[in-house]
Motif scaffolding. Structure first.
Motif, PDB file in Angstrom:
ATOM      1  N   LEU A  70       0.865  -1.187   0.000  1.00  0.00           N
ATOM      2  CA  LEU A  70       0.000   0.000   0.000  1.00  0.00           C
ATOM      3  C   LEU A  70       0.901   1.235   0.000  1.00  0.00           C
ATOM      4  CD1 LEU A  70      -2.888   1.211   0.276  1.00  0.00           C
ATOM      5  CD2 LEU A  70      -2.535   1.196   2.756  1.00  0.00           C
ATOM      6  N   ASP A  71       0.740   2.088  -1.021  1.00  0.00           N
ATOM      7  CA  ASP A  71       1.518   3.333  -1.127  1.00  0.00           C
ATOM      8  C   ASP A  71       0.610   4.459  -0.616  1.00  0.00           C
ATOM      9  OD1 ASP A  71       3.116   5.475  -1.899  1.00  0.00           O
ATOM     10  OD2 ASP A  71       3.139   4.966  -4.038  1.00  0.00           O
ATOM     11  N   VAL A  72       0.850   4.886   0.608  1.00  0.00           N
ATOM     12  CA  VAL A  72      -0.038   5.860   1.272  1.00  0.00           C
ATOM     13  C   VAL A  72       0.401   7.283   0.951  1.00  0.00           C
ATOM     14  CG1 VAL A  72      -0.865   6.709   3.509  1.00  0.00           C
ATOM     15  CG2 VAL A  72      -0.472   4.260   3.183  1.00  0.00           C
ATOM     16  N   GLY A  73      -0.515   8.096   0.463  1.00  0.00           N
ATOM     17  CA  GLY A  73      -0.176   9.470   0.093  1.00  0.00           C
ATOM     18  C   GLY A  73       0.741   9.432  -1.107  1.00  0.00           C
ATOM     19  N   ALA A  74       0.265   8.760  -2.155  1.00  0.00           N
ATOM     20  CA  ALA A  74       1.138   8.385  -3.278  1.00  0.00           C
ATOM     21  C   ALA A  74       1.484   9.554  -4.203  1.00  0.00           C
ATOM     22  CB  ALA A  74       0.486   7.261  -4.071  1.00  0.00           C
ATOM     23  N   GLY A  75       0.729  10.655  -4.142  1.00  0.00           N
ATOM     24  CA  GLY A  75       1.040  11.831  -4.981  1.00  0.00           C
ATOM     25  C   GLY A  75       0.908  11.492  -6.462  1.00  0.00           C
ATOM     26  N   SER A  76       1.968  11.715  -7.223  1.00  0.00           N
ATOM     27  CA  SER A  76       1.918  11.421  -8.663  1.00  0.00           C
ATOM     28  C   SER A  76       2.010   9.924  -8.929  1.00  0.00           C
ATOM     29  CB  SER A  76       3.073  12.122  -9.380  1.00  0.00           C
ATOM     30  OG  SER A  76       4.268  11.369  -9.161  1.00  0.00           O
ATOM     31  N   GLY A  77       2.305   9.146  -7.891  1.00  0.00           N
ATOM     32  CA  GLY A  77       2.440   7.687  -8.062  1.00  0.00           C
ATOM     33  C   GLY A  77       3.868   7.257  -8.350  1.00  0.00           C
ATOM     34  N   CYS A  78       4.843   8.115  -8.090  1.00  0.00           N
ATOM     35  CA  CYS A  78       6.229   7.802  -8.493  1.00  0.00           C
ATOM     36  C   CYS A  78       6.749   6.517  -7.836  1.00  0.00           C
ATOM     37  CB  CYS A  78       7.164   8.980  -8.239  1.00  0.00           C
ATOM     38  SG  CYS A  78       7.241   9.543  -6.533  1.00  0.00           S
ATOM     39  N   HIS A  79       6.411   6.277  -6.577  1.00  0.00           N
ATOM     40  CA  HIS A  79       6.922   5.051  -5.938  1.00  0.00           C
ATOM     41  C   HIS A  79       6.211   3.814  -6.485  1.00  0.00           C
ATOM     42  CE1 HIS A  79       8.058   8.144  -2.833  1.00  0.00           C
ATOM     43  NE2 HIS A  79       9.203   7.603  -3.178  1.00  0.00           N
ATOM     44  N   ALA A  82       7.720   3.007  -9.818  1.00  0.00           N
ATOM     45  CA  ALA A  82       9.037   2.368  -9.685  1.00  0.00           C
ATOM     46  C   ALA A  82       8.873   0.917  -9.228  1.00  0.00           C
ATOM     47  CB  ALA A  82       9.902   3.146  -8.698  1.00  0.00           C
ATOM     48  N   LEU A  83       7.919   0.674  -8.340  1.00  0.00           N
ATOM     49  CA  LEU A  83       7.673  -0.698  -7.860  1.00  0.00           C
ATOM     50  C   LEU A  83       7.168  -1.576  -9.008  1.00  0.00           C
ATOM     51  CD1 LEU A  83       6.017   0.159  -4.439  1.00  0.00           C
ATOM     52  CD2 LEU A  83       8.153  -1.123  -4.742  1.00  0.00           C
ATOM     53  N   LYS A  84       6.332  -0.984  -9.859  1.00  0.00           N
ATOM     54  CA  LYS A  84       5.793  -1.729 -10.992  1.00  0.00           C
ATOM     55  C   LYS A  84       6.933  -2.193 -11.904  1.00  0.00           C
ATOM     56  CE  LYS A  84       1.839  -1.242 -14.042  1.00  0.00           C
ATOM     57  NZ  LYS A  84       0.916  -0.331 -14.707  1.00  0.00           N
ATOM     58  N   LYS A  85       7.919  -1.292 -12.109  1.00  0.00           N
ATOM     59  CA  LYS A  85       9.078  -1.666 -12.931  1.00  0.00           C
ATOM     60  C   LYS A  85       9.847  -2.813 -12.300  1.00  0.00           C
ATOM     61  CE  LYS A  85       9.952   2.360 -15.713  1.00  0.00           C
ATOM     62  NZ  LYS A  85      10.400   3.732 -15.584  1.00  0.00           N
ATOM     63  N   MET A  86       9.788  -2.889 -10.956  1.00  0.00           N
ATOM     64  CA  MET A  86      10.466  -3.980 -10.241  1.00  0.00           C
ATOM     65  C   MET A  86       9.559  -5.209 -10.152  1.00  0.00           C
ATOM     66  SD  MET A  86      11.772  -1.409  -7.237  1.00  0.00           S
ATOM     67  CE  MET A  86      12.818  -2.402  -6.224  1.00  0.00           C
ATOM     68  N   GLU A  87       8.445  -5.148 -10.894  1.00  0.00           N
ATOM     69  CA  GLU A  87       7.447  -6.225 -10.900  1.00  0.00           C
ATOM     70  C   GLU A  87       6.875  -6.498  -9.514  1.00  0.00           C
ATOM     71  OE1 GLU A  87       8.941  -9.467 -13.244  1.00  0.00           O
ATOM     72  OE2 GLU A  87       9.159  -8.158 -14.985  1.00  0.00           O
ATOM     73  N   LYS A  88       6.712  -5.423  -8.735  1.00  0.00           N
ATOM     74  CA  LYS A  88       6.052  -5.550  -7.439  1.00  0.00           C
ATOM     75  C   LYS A  88       4.656  -4.930  -7.548  1.00  0.00           C
ATOM     76  CE  LYS A  88      10.412  -5.362  -4.902  1.00  0.00           C
ATOM     77  NZ  LYS A  88      11.076  -4.961  -3.648  1.00  0.00           N
ATOM     78  N   ASP A  89       3.773  -5.394  -6.682  1.00  0.00           N
ATOM     79  CA  ASP A  89       2.358  -5.073  -6.783  1.00  0.00           C
ATOM     80  C   ASP A  89       1.961  -4.064  -5.705  1.00  0.00           C
ATOM     81  OD1 ASP A  89      -0.506  -5.407  -6.517  1.00  0.00           O
ATOM     82  OD2 ASP A  89      -0.108  -7.072  -5.129  1.00  0.00           O
ATOM     83  N   ALA A  90       1.628  -2.828  -6.114  1.00  0.00           N
ATOM     84  CA  ALA A  90       1.292  -1.802  -5.127  1.00  0.00           C
ATOM     85  C   ALA A  90      -0.043  -1.140  -5.444  1.00  0.00           C
ATOM     86  CB  ALA A  90       2.386  -0.738  -5.071  1.00  0.00           C
ATOM     87  N   LEU A  91      -0.757  -0.754  -4.399  1.00  0.00           N
ATOM     88  CA  LEU A  91      -1.985   0.028  -4.527  1.00  0.00           C
ATOM     89  C   LEU A  91      -1.693   1.436  -4.008  1.00  0.00           C
ATOM     90  CD1 LEU A  91      -5.100   0.339  -4.927  1.00  0.00           C
ATOM     91  CD2 LEU A  91      -5.341  -0.371  -2.544  1.00  0.00           C
ATOM     92  N   PRO A  92      -1.749   2.447  -4.893  1.00  0.00           N
ATOM     93  CA  PRO A  92      -1.535   3.819  -4.419  1.00  0.00           C
ATOM     94  C   PRO A  92      -2.850   4.460  -3.990  1.00  0.00           C
ATOM     95  CG  PRO A  92      -1.481   3.765  -6.825  1.00  0.00           C
ATOM     96  CD  PRO A  92      -1.869   2.384  -6.376  1.00  0.00           C
ATOM     97  N   ILE A  93      -2.837   5.106  -2.826  1.00  0.00           N
ATOM     98  CA  ILE A  93      -4.021   5.872  -2.396  1.00  0.00           C
ATOM     99  C   ILE A  93      -3.596   7.306  -2.073  1.00  0.00           C
ATOM    100  CG2 ILE A  93      -5.232   3.856  -1.464  1.00  0.00           C
ATOM    101  CD1 ILE A  93      -4.604   4.957   1.377  1.00  0.00           C
ATOM    102  N   ASP A  94      -4.553   8.203  -2.232  1.00  0.00           N
ATOM    103  CA  ASP A  94      -4.289   9.602  -1.905  1.00  0.00           C
ATOM    104  C   ASP A  94      -5.617  10.303  -1.650  1.00  0.00           C
ATOM    105  OD1 ASP A  94      -1.449  11.348  -2.452  1.00  0.00           O
ATOM    106  OD2 ASP A  94      -3.285  12.508  -2.103  1.00  0.00           O
ATOM    107  N   ILE A  95      -5.576  11.365  -0.849  1.00  0.00           N
ATOM    108  CA  ILE A  95      -6.779  12.178  -0.596  1.00  0.00           C
ATOM    109  C   ILE A  95      -6.953  13.260  -1.655  1.00  0.00           C
ATOM    110  CG2 ILE A  95      -6.848  11.806   1.908  1.00  0.00           C
ATOM    111  CD1 ILE A  95      -5.490  14.587   2.216  1.00  0.00           C
ATOM    112  N   SER A  96      -6.004  13.358  -2.594  1.00  0.00           N
ATOM    113  CA  SER A  96      -6.044  14.399  -3.615  1.00  0.00           C
ATOM    114  C   SER A  96      -6.698  13.861  -4.888  1.00  0.00           C
ATOM    115  CB  SER A  96      -4.606  14.861  -3.910  1.00  0.00           C
ATOM    116  OG  SER A  96      -4.480  15.332  -5.230  1.00  0.00           O
ATOM    117  N   PRO A  97      -7.914  14.353  -5.204  1.00  0.00           N
ATOM    118  CA  PRO A  97      -8.609  13.815  -6.378  1.00  0.00           C
ATOM    119  C   PRO A  97      -7.814  14.020  -7.671  1.00  0.00           C
ATOM    120  CG  PRO A  97      -9.822  15.690  -5.438  1.00  0.00           C
ATOM    121  CD  PRO A  97      -8.719  15.375  -4.488  1.00  0.00           C
TER     122      PRO A  97
END
Ligand code: SAH
Length: 243
Positions: A70-79, A82-97
């Motif tokens: 879980l990527d909390v406060g993911a912003g633009s989704g940069c992390h 990067a995780l996707k490129k490493m073939e890792k599975d992440a869910l980004p969430i943010d309060i910013s629509p």
């Protein structure tokens, strides 16, 4: 009570800056105000940093992240990217629509959610909170609510990877002694307000926490805190696990 809301689109300056940068390849000034500091700016391009451009503490966190993340406060989704490129599975969430819109445009399965909202549920092996991620806790009095939420969101053997700066350097005298008023509020509690073009956000609390204080509260709430790495300027990466 911790706030469990998301931002209204007209009160989302960072999201608007991220949205502009994504659409136009450039953005105006993202201005940061605080009652404690001089006016500052966040370079919007930094919010789009690639793995190679990230500080070492963030790289270490991404290397250590595993399982369902879980990527909390993911912003633009940069992390998450990067995780996707490493073939890792992440869910980004943010309060910013607007940030969530940009992440979705990048093909990420991003969710508009506040990590403190009890309706947001899931079981994660790694919860990432990066770029002074402890800030999302807001104030020290919210730390019990934070650990309570982490208990709900972590899978057995899961961990939180969080970075913070220790703001003690702001209170250091030239002779190396510290001028911290122990009777005042905890020195890492800061208020910020952002502005992008004409979009003004509401003021919010951001918690910088030193590692010892984090460890003490962690043990009070049944967690163990380990320092995984130290940065160059009073910053560190912590791993929190159920103790
Ligand atoms: N992690 C990103 C963005 C950091 S800025 C990066 O490193 O570039 C902090 C982000 O946290 C902002 O996008 C803000 O909207 C989001 N945020 C703040 N409080 C939050 C909360 N309670 N739940 C989820 N996201 C939150």
């Amino acid at each position: 009570m911790t706030n469990t809301d998301c931002l209204a689109p007209d009160k989302d300056p960072m999201g608007a800056a991220i949205h502009d940068y994504h659409n136009k390849g450039k953005a105006g000034r993202l201005r940061v105000f605080s009652s404690q500091f001089e006016e500052d700016e966040i370079p919007v391009s930094n919010l789009f940093r690639t793995y190679g451009e990230m500080p070492r503490l963030e790289q270490i966190a991404l290397q250590a992240a595993h399982g369902h993340i879980l990527d909390v406060g993911a912003g633009s989704g940069c992390h998450t990217l990067a995780l996707k490129k490493m073939e890792k599975d992440a869910l980004p969430i943010d309060i910013s629509p607007l940030s969530v819109e940009v992440m979705q445009a990048h093909g990420l399965n991003a969710r508009l959610a506040n990590v403190f909202d009890p309706h947001f549920i899931g079981q994660f092996d790694t919860v990432l909170m990066l770029m002074n991620g402890s800030g999302i806790i807001g104030r020290l009095e919210n730390i019990g609510a934070f650990f309570g939420r982490m208990k709900q969101l972590l899978a057995p053997d899961g961990c939180v990877l969080m970075d913070s700066s220790d703001l003690r350097y702001l209170f250091e005298d030239e002779d190396g002694s510290f001028a911290i008023d122990l009777a005042a509020d905890y020195y890492g509690q800061v208020d910020f307000r952002m502005q992008y073009k004409r979009i003004k956000g509401d003021s919010f609390d951001w918690l910088y926490i030193d590692f010892n204080t984090l460890s003490l509260y962690a043990s009070q709430y049944g967690f163990k805190a380990e320092k995984m790495a130290e940065g160059e300027h009073y910053d560190y990466l912590a791993r929190l696990t159920l103790g």
